[in-house]
Design a protein around this motif. Structure first.
Motif, PDB file in Angstrom:
ATOM      1  N   ILE A 228       0.867  -1.196   0.000  1.00 59.34           N
ATOM      2  CA  ILE A 228       0.000   0.000   0.000  1.00 59.34           C
ATOM      3  C   ILE A 228       0.893   1.233   0.000  1.00 59.34           C
ATOM      4  CG2 ILE A 228      -1.723   1.311   1.272  1.00 59.34           C
ATOM      5  CD1 ILE A 228      -2.781  -1.323   2.345  1.00 59.34           C
ATOM      6  N   SER A 231      -3.359   6.476  -0.595  1.00 58.77           N
ATOM      7  CA  SER A 231      -4.771   6.306  -0.262  1.00 58.77           C
ATOM      8  C   SER A 231      -5.548   5.684  -1.419  1.00 58.77           C
ATOM      9  CB  SER A 231      -5.380   7.658   0.105  1.00 58.77           C
ATOM     10  OG  SER A 231      -5.241   8.580  -0.969  1.00 58.77           O
ATOM     11  N   ASP A 233      -4.617   3.183  -3.195  1.00 57.30           N
ATOM     12  CA  ASP A 233      -4.525   1.731  -3.038  1.00 57.30           C
ATOM     13  C   ASP A 233      -5.555   1.225  -2.034  1.00 57.30           C
ATOM     14  OD1 ASP A 233      -2.456   1.678  -4.844  1.00 57.30           O
ATOM     15  OD2 ASP A 233      -0.901   1.822  -3.302  1.00 57.30           O
ATOM     16  N   ILE A 234      -5.786   2.010  -0.975  1.00 61.73           N
ATOM     17  CA  ILE A 234      -6.780   1.624   0.029  1.00 61.73           C
ATOM     18  C   ILE A 234      -8.182   1.656  -0.573  1.00 61.73           C
ATOM     19  CG2 ILE A 234      -7.783   2.221   2.268  1.00 61.73           C
ATOM     20  CD1 ILE A 234      -5.108   3.391   3.064  1.00 61.73           C
ATOM     21  N   VAL A 242     -11.650   7.734   1.936  1.00 63.67           N
ATOM     22  CA  VAL A 242     -10.616   7.982   2.940  1.00 63.67           C
ATOM     23  C   VAL A 242     -10.828   9.378   3.512  1.00 63.67           C
ATOM     24  CG1 VAL A 242      -8.147   8.204   3.357  1.00 63.67           C
ATOM     25  CG2 VAL A 242      -9.001   6.465   1.770  1.00 63.67           C
TER      26      VAL A 242
END
Length: 261
Positions: A228, A231, A233-234, A242
């Motif tokens: 990761i 953000s 990727d999250i 996010v």
């Protein structure tokens, strides 16, 4: 990370690594062209034969006829590859002084490796092709096969025909010689033609292979990377917004060392 591959993912991989893919493609093209320049050209000469002894009556079906032709073609090709034919070819070509030829080509194994065959679908015709780096040798071997294969095939495939069948002329019997050859030449040996790919074709093929392999490498590298880094990727993993990013502070640099508390 979602295991489904989307066009967006494919485009992102290409966009991120396009210049690397381009470099690999150019290098592959140069290598392919270099190999073509170094590698000797190959030439091929071909001759075709018609299988005579496939006459059938109405009791034979088309499939049976085609099967018989296939078996005969395979048998005759094996005879052409046999020791007798190869030995005769070798004796004939060893009398010529060929320029720029590998010594192993003038051996039984070398001659045999030059000869290939194929059958024409739904016909009684098979083709013999001789391929060599020396175009004169390819043509000479093909012409020899054209001239001598019918007699050699007949000799081996019909060894007893001439002595077991007789005809009567007046008061005397004479051995009947079957004049029908097992095969007939339907196309004479062709002039040797270059079969090696050209410089441009080799470079193009190598470039294509290089581009595909390099793209696959970068895509797999990205697809199986679980690190990761941002953000984004999250968002791709849990698909929720996010709220904030926590910056990576270095407290030792942020707080003066000589400060009194």
């Amino acid at each position: 990370m979602n295991n489904e591959i989307s066009l967006e993912q494919l485009w992102k991989v290409f966009k991120a690594a396009w210049w690397k893919i381009l470099v690999v493609t150019i290098i592959a093209a140069v290598i392919g062209a270099g190999i073509t320049i170094i590698r000797p050209n190959k030439y091929a000469s071909s001759t075709s034969f018609y299988i005579n002894n496939t006459n059938t009556t109405s009791e034979y079906t088309t499939s049976s006829l085609l099967s018989a032709v296939e078996y005969l073609a395979n048998d005759y090709v094996e005879i052409i590859h046999g020791d007798e034919m190869i030995s005769n070819i070798l004796q004939a070509v060893q009398q010529n002084n060929y320029k720029k030829i590998d010594e192993k080509d003038l051996t039984a194994g070398g001659i045999r490796s030059m000869i290939s065959s194929k059958t024409t679908a739904n016909t009684s015709i098979f083709t013999i092709t001789v391929t060599s780096t020396n175009k004169d040798l390819a043509e000479d071997v093909c012409k020899f096969i054209q001239a001598n294969a019918p007699a050699t095939i007949k000799k081996i495939a019909r060894p007893a025909t001439e002595v077991n069948i007789y005809y009567k002329d007046g008061e005397h019997y004479f051995p009947y010689e079957n004049q029908l050859e097992c095969v007939s030449v339907v196309r004479a040996a062709s002039a040797p033609a270059k079969v090696s790919p050209g410089l441009f074709t080799s470079a193009l093929i190598a470039a294509f292979i290089g581009a595909v392999l390099s793209y696959v490498y970068f895509f797999l590298r990205k697809f199986f990377d679980t690190t990761i880094r941002s953000s984004n990727d999250i968002k791709e993993i849990i698909n929720i917004p996010v709220l904030a990013d926590i910056p990576d502070w270095n407290l030792n640099e942020a707080i003066p060392k000589d400060r009194d508390y």
